[in-house]
Design an enzyme around this catalytic site. Structure first.
Site, PDB file in Angstrom:
ATOM      1  N   TRP A 185       0.858  -1.179   0.000  1.00  0.00           N
ATOM      2  CA  TRP A 185       0.000   0.000   0.000  1.00  0.00           C
ATOM      3  C   TRP A 185       0.889   1.222   0.000  1.00  0.00           C
ATOM      4  O   TRP A 185       1.872   1.277   0.745  1.00  0.00           O
ATOM      5  CB  TRP A 185      -0.920   0.056   1.230  1.00  0.00           C
ATOM      6  CG  TRP A 185      -1.586   1.412   1.299  1.00  0.00           C
ATOM      7  CD1 TRP A 185      -2.579   1.867   0.483  1.00  0.00           C
ATOM      8  CD2 TRP A 185      -1.244   2.511   2.167  1.00  0.00           C
ATOM      9  NE1 TRP A 185      -2.882   3.178   0.794  1.00  0.00           N
ATOM     10  CE2 TRP A 185      -2.090   3.584   1.818  1.00  0.00           C
ATOM     11  CE3 TRP A 185      -0.337   2.668   3.212  1.00  0.00           C
ATOM     12  CZ2 TRP A 185      -2.043   4.813   2.485  1.00  0.00           C
ATOM     13  CZ3 TRP A 185      -0.273   3.883   3.878  1.00  0.00           C
ATOM     14  CH2 TRP A 185      -1.119   4.936   3.517  1.00  0.00           C
ATOM     15  N   GLU A 226      -3.014  -2.901  -2.484  1.00  0.00           N
ATOM     16  CA  GLU A 226      -4.139  -2.300  -1.731  1.00  0.00           C
ATOM     17  C   GLU A 226      -4.495  -0.931  -2.279  1.00  0.00           C
ATOM     18  O   GLU A 226      -3.665  -0.009  -2.294  1.00  0.00           O
ATOM     19  CB  GLU A 226      -3.778  -2.188  -0.250  1.00  0.00           C
ATOM     20  CG  GLU A 226      -4.898  -1.586   0.587  1.00  0.00           C
ATOM     21  CD  GLU A 226      -4.597  -1.532   2.065  1.00  0.00           C
ATOM     22  OE1 GLU A 226      -3.463  -1.874   2.474  1.00  0.00           O
ATOM     23  OE2 GLU A 226      -5.491  -1.149   2.839  1.00  0.00           O
ATOM     24  N   LYS A 228      -6.896   2.675  -2.454  1.00  0.00           N
ATOM     25  CA  LYS A 228      -7.484   3.610  -1.487  1.00  0.00           C
ATOM     26  C   LYS A 228      -8.088   4.771  -2.245  1.00  0.00           C
ATOM     27  O   LYS A 228      -7.562   5.188  -3.282  1.00  0.00           O
ATOM     28  CB  LYS A 228      -6.399   4.102  -0.509  1.00  0.00           C
ATOM     29  CG  LYS A 228      -6.950   4.899   0.658  1.00  0.00           C
ATOM     30  CD  LYS A 228      -5.910   5.142   1.726  1.00  0.00           C
ATOM     31  CE  LYS A 228      -6.541   5.838   2.939  1.00  0.00           C
ATOM     32  NZ  LYS A 228      -5.553   6.093   4.006  1.00  0.00           N
ATOM     33  N   ASP A 259      -9.902  -2.751   1.471  1.00  0.00           N
ATOM     34  CA  ASP A 259      -9.950  -2.228   2.848  1.00  0.00           C
ATOM     35  C   ASP A 259     -11.322  -1.570   3.033  1.00  0.00           C
ATOM     36  O   ASP A 259     -11.752  -0.758   2.208  1.00  0.00           O
ATOM     37  CB  ASP A 259      -8.823  -1.200   3.060  1.00  0.00           C
ATOM     38  CG  ASP A 259      -8.762  -0.686   4.493  1.00  0.00           C
ATOM     39  OD1 ASP A 259      -7.720  -0.835   5.141  1.00  0.00           O
ATOM     40  OD2 ASP A 259      -9.787  -0.141   4.958  1.00  0.00           O
ATOM     41  N   HIS A 262     -11.728   2.184   2.486  1.00  0.00           N
ATOM     42  CA  HIS A 262     -11.062   2.795   1.326  1.00  0.00           C
ATOM     43  C   HIS A 262     -11.967   3.079   0.143  1.00  0.00           C
ATOM     44  O   HIS A 262     -11.483   3.206  -0.981  1.00  0.00           O
ATOM     45  CB  HIS A 262      -9.898   1.896   0.885  1.00  0.00           C
ATOM     46  CG  HIS A 262      -8.750   1.954   1.817  1.00  0.00           C
ATOM     47  ND1 HIS A 262      -7.521   1.431   1.533  1.00  0.00           N
ATOM     48  CD2 HIS A 262      -8.639   2.476   3.060  1.00  0.00           C
ATOM     49  CE1 HIS A 262      -6.697   1.636   2.544  1.00  0.00           C
ATOM     50  NE2 HIS A 262      -7.357   2.253   3.489  1.00  0.00           N
ATOM     51  N   HIS A 286      -8.862  -6.084   4.361  1.00  0.00           N
ATOM     52  CA  HIS A 286      -8.497  -5.320   5.542  1.00  0.00           C
ATOM     53  C   HIS A 286      -9.810  -4.959   6.219  1.00  0.00           C
ATOM     54  O   HIS A 286     -10.472  -3.985   5.851  1.00  0.00           O
ATOM     55  CB  HIS A 286      -7.689  -4.075   5.171  1.00  0.00           C
ATOM     56  CG  HIS A 286      -6.225  -4.366   5.059  1.00  0.00           C
ATOM     57  ND1 HIS A 286      -5.277  -3.386   4.949  1.00  0.00           N
ATOM     58  CD2 HIS A 286      -5.547  -5.535   5.051  1.00  0.00           C
ATOM     59  CE1 HIS A 286      -4.069  -3.931   4.895  1.00  0.00           C
ATOM     60  NE2 HIS A 286      -4.206  -5.227   4.945  1.00  0.00           N
ATOM     61  N   ASP A 294     -11.953   7.190   6.628  1.00  0.00           N
ATOM     62  CA  ASP A 294     -11.196   5.953   6.827  1.00  0.00           C
ATOM     63  C   ASP A 294     -10.542   6.000   8.205  1.00  0.00           C
ATOM     64  O   ASP A 294      -9.322   6.083   8.344  1.00  0.00           O
ATOM     65  CB  ASP A 294     -10.115   5.839   5.729  1.00  0.00           C
ATOM     66  CG  ASP A 294      -9.263   4.587   5.913  1.00  0.00           C
ATOM     67  OD1 ASP A 294      -8.090   4.607   5.485  1.00  0.00           O
ATOM     68  OD2 ASP A 294      -9.780   3.606   6.508  1.00  0.00           O
ATOM     69  N   ASP A 296     -10.424   3.888  10.643  1.00  0.00           N
ATOM     70  CA  ASP A 296      -9.780   2.695  11.208  1.00  0.00           C
ATOM     71  C   ASP A 296     -10.221   2.400  12.641  1.00  0.00           C
ATOM     72  O   ASP A 296      -9.389   2.087  13.505  1.00  0.00           O
ATOM     73  CB  ASP A 296      -8.253   2.838  11.128  1.00  0.00           C
ATOM     74  CG  ASP A 296      -7.757   2.800   9.685  1.00  0.00           C
ATOM     75  OD1 ASP A 296      -7.248   3.827   9.207  1.00  0.00           O
ATOM     76  OD2 ASP A 296      -7.950   1.745   9.057  1.00  0.00           O
ATOM     77  N   ASP A 326      -7.383  -4.349   9.983  1.00  0.00           N
ATOM     78  CA  ASP A 326      -6.634  -3.103   9.864  1.00  0.00           C
ATOM     79  C   ASP A 326      -7.393  -2.000  10.580  1.00  0.00           C
ATOM     80  O   ASP A 326      -8.267  -1.349  10.002  1.00  0.00           O
ATOM     81  CB  ASP A 326      -6.424  -2.738   8.393  1.00  0.00           C
ATOM     82  CG  ASP A 326      -5.466  -1.554   8.253  1.00  0.00           C
ATOM     83  OD1 ASP A 326      -5.419  -0.948   7.167  1.00  0.00           O
ATOM     84  OD2 ASP A 326      -4.775  -1.227   9.244  1.00  0.00           O
TER      85      ASP A 326
HETATM   86  C1  LIG Z   1      -0.713   0.300   8.231  1.00  0.00           C
HETATM   87  C2  LIG Z   1      -1.388  -0.174   6.960  1.00  0.00           C
HETATM   88  O1  LIG Z   1      -0.449  -0.410   5.952  1.00  0.00           O
HETATM   89  C3  LIG Z   1      -2.386   0.852   6.495  1.00  0.00           C
HETATM   90  O2  LIG Z   1      -3.429   0.938   7.450  1.00  0.00           O
HETATM   91  C4  LIG Z   1      -2.988   0.529   5.114  1.00  0.00           C
HETATM   92  O3  LIG Z   1      -3.370  -0.841   5.043  1.00  0.00           O
HETATM   93  C5  LIG Z   1      -4.196   1.373   4.947  1.00  0.00           C
HETATM   94  O4  LIG Z   1      -5.300   0.900   5.010  1.00  0.00           O
HETATM   95  C6  LIG Z   1      -3.998   2.837   4.809  1.00  0.00           C
HETATM   96  O5  LIG Z   1      -5.207   3.517   4.844  1.00  0.00           O
HETATM   97 MN   LIG Z   2      -5.607  -1.192   5.016  1.00  0.00          MN
END
Ligand SMILES: C[C@H](O)[C@H](O)[C@@H](O)C(=O)CO
Ligand SMILES: [Mn+2]
Length: 420
Positions: A185, A226, A228, A259, A262, A286, A294, A296, A326
């Site tokens: 990513w 990955e 985004k 993800d 994303h 993810h 996003d 998380d 994630d």
């Molecule tokens: C730490 C990861 O590489 C990161 O969260 C990535 O996976 C991502 O989702 C960035 O938005």
């Molecule tokens: Mn991710």
């Protein structure tokens, strides 16, 4: 004399059996599913190679809960505590910056030996390892570009880091006998509307061709890419969009990483799995929880997580889907975050394994949408919890919230003594 949990389980089994659901078989299937637990929840995505470096890349950790891991040994201890409270045997997902070494080593010079202690630990714990090049939190990513950077020297640095990372991934796979997924990513993108959207993507495509040029044994390492939609500081445009990586992944047989945070807020990744599964070599998830953006957040047992579980089970996609987590929440106990998020992900899979799929599929084929809706809704109040409790007890982990007390003790005895 059977325990109350066993008695409840046996009653639940009888109820599910009326719909042709073999609960014991479902638990045997569930036991085989490995969740890839992300190390970076344990220390707010800081790693050990350059701890003074602030987190960049358009991602952000909020909260200041005490007790974040500061060393590889502390992180492994926290992971062991979390894993002792999660049913099943799983994988731990490392980022390159979590190298366990006293050397001052640049990202493009990392070697498998810098992760030997992680492999030794994984062998002791019976774990698999996954990996990620860290293309952020570094002076050479400071202007927001890495593999697509217009400066060839900077591009070569990141290509070198990703090449090194694949070799480390293959080392994990070869040493542990479990294929390592090495996921790329990059944060590359523009804060505001770009003039040229194409050139960075051409550079990224060429860079990835260099990164992936060396053939590695797929039994040891599988590559993932990955996508985004946006990041902090890359709100207007990301080079590695979903269309880009879906195209690249399909053309080059790479796992495509979805993800949950994303995509546009109205999009969900559960809805993408069946279509992608028909064309992709494999899928990496993810599992995360975006709140407004996003963000998380730790995953909860919400409709989207339940739908991800349903899509994976109904479509028989577990064999081609690598389930990674994630999220990074520093506002709560970080061990608890791992336990909550991982247990919820496993619960969602179990819930999906306990539905009368043949009856629901038949009803749909016959256009009997009344039965499809009625049965789906009634199954939501079937005694899933009795099955989950029994599974936890059988796997030797605390039942229901019994794990929380152990985390609170660990917090008092270990985490709070770290200070910070
Ligand atoms: C730490 C990861 O590489 C990161 O969260 C990535 O996976 C991502 O989702 C960035 O938005
Ligand atoms: Mn991710």
């Amino acid at each position: 004399m059977s325990s109350p949990i066993e008695r409840s389980y046996n009653e639940a089994k009888e109820l599910y059996a009326k719909h042709g659901i073999d609960v014991d078989q479902a638990l045997r299937k569930l036991e085989k599913v490995k969740i890839s637990i992300h190390c970076w929840q344990g220390d707010d995505v800081r790693g050990f190679l350059n701890r003074e470096q602030e987190l960049t890349g358009g991602i952000s950790v909020t909260g200041n809960y005490p007790g974040a891991a500061r060393t590889p040994d502390e992180l492994r201890a926290d992971l062991e505590k979390a894993l002792s409270l999660i049913p099943g045997k799983h994988k731990v997902n490392l980022h390159a910056i979590y190298a366990d070494t006293d050397e001052r080593v640049e990202l493009d010079a990392l070697e498998p030996r810098h992760y030997a202690k992680w492999v030794e630990w994984a062998k002791e714990q019976g774990l698999g390892l996954d990996f990620n090049p860290t293309c952020f939190s570094h002076e050479k990513s400071a202007d927001g570009f890495t593999l697509s950077h217009p400066d060839p020297a900077i591009r070569q640095f990141w290509i070198g880091h990703c090449k090194a990372s694949r070799k480390i991934g293959a080392y994990f796979g070869e040493q542990l006998g479990q294929t390592c997924v090495t996921n790329v990513w990059i944060p590359d993108g523009f804060k505001d509307t770009p003039f040229d959207r194409l050139a960075p993507r051409k550079r990224l495509k060429e860079a990835l061709d260099e990164v992936f040029a060396e053939e590695l044994n797929p039994a040891h390492n599988l590559d993932a890419v990955e996508s985004k939609l946006f990041g902090l500081g890359a709100e207007a445009y990301t080079v590695g969009s979903h269309e880009f990586y879906m195209g690249y992944g399909l053309q080059h047989n790479k796992l495509i990483c979805l993800d949950a945070g994303h995509f546009h807020p109205t999009e969900v990744i559960s809805n993408k799995l069946s279509a992608l599964s028909l064309f992709a070599e494999g899928i990496l998830l993810h599992v995360s929880r975006p709140v407004r953006w996003d963000s998380d957040h730790v995953v909860t047992l919400d409709d989207e997580l339940l739908d991800i579980g349903r899509e994976l089970v109904r479509g028989d996609l577990l064999a081609k889907t690598h389930i990674g987590l994630d999220f990074f929440d520093a506002s709560i106990n970080r061990v608890a975050a791992w336990v909550i998020g991982t247990r919820n992900t496993i619960k969602a899979l179990l819930r999906a394994m306990l539905e009368p799929s043949a009856a629901l599929r038949q009803a749909e084929l016959e256009g009997d949408y009344t039965t499809r809706l009625a049965l789906s809704e009634e199954m939501k109040t079937y005694p899933f919890g009795a099955v989950w409790d029994y599974y936890c007890e059988r796997q030797g982990v605390p039942v229901r919230e019994g794990w929380l007390g152990e985390v609170k003790v660990y917090e008092q005895e270990v985490l709070l003594k770290r200070g910070g």
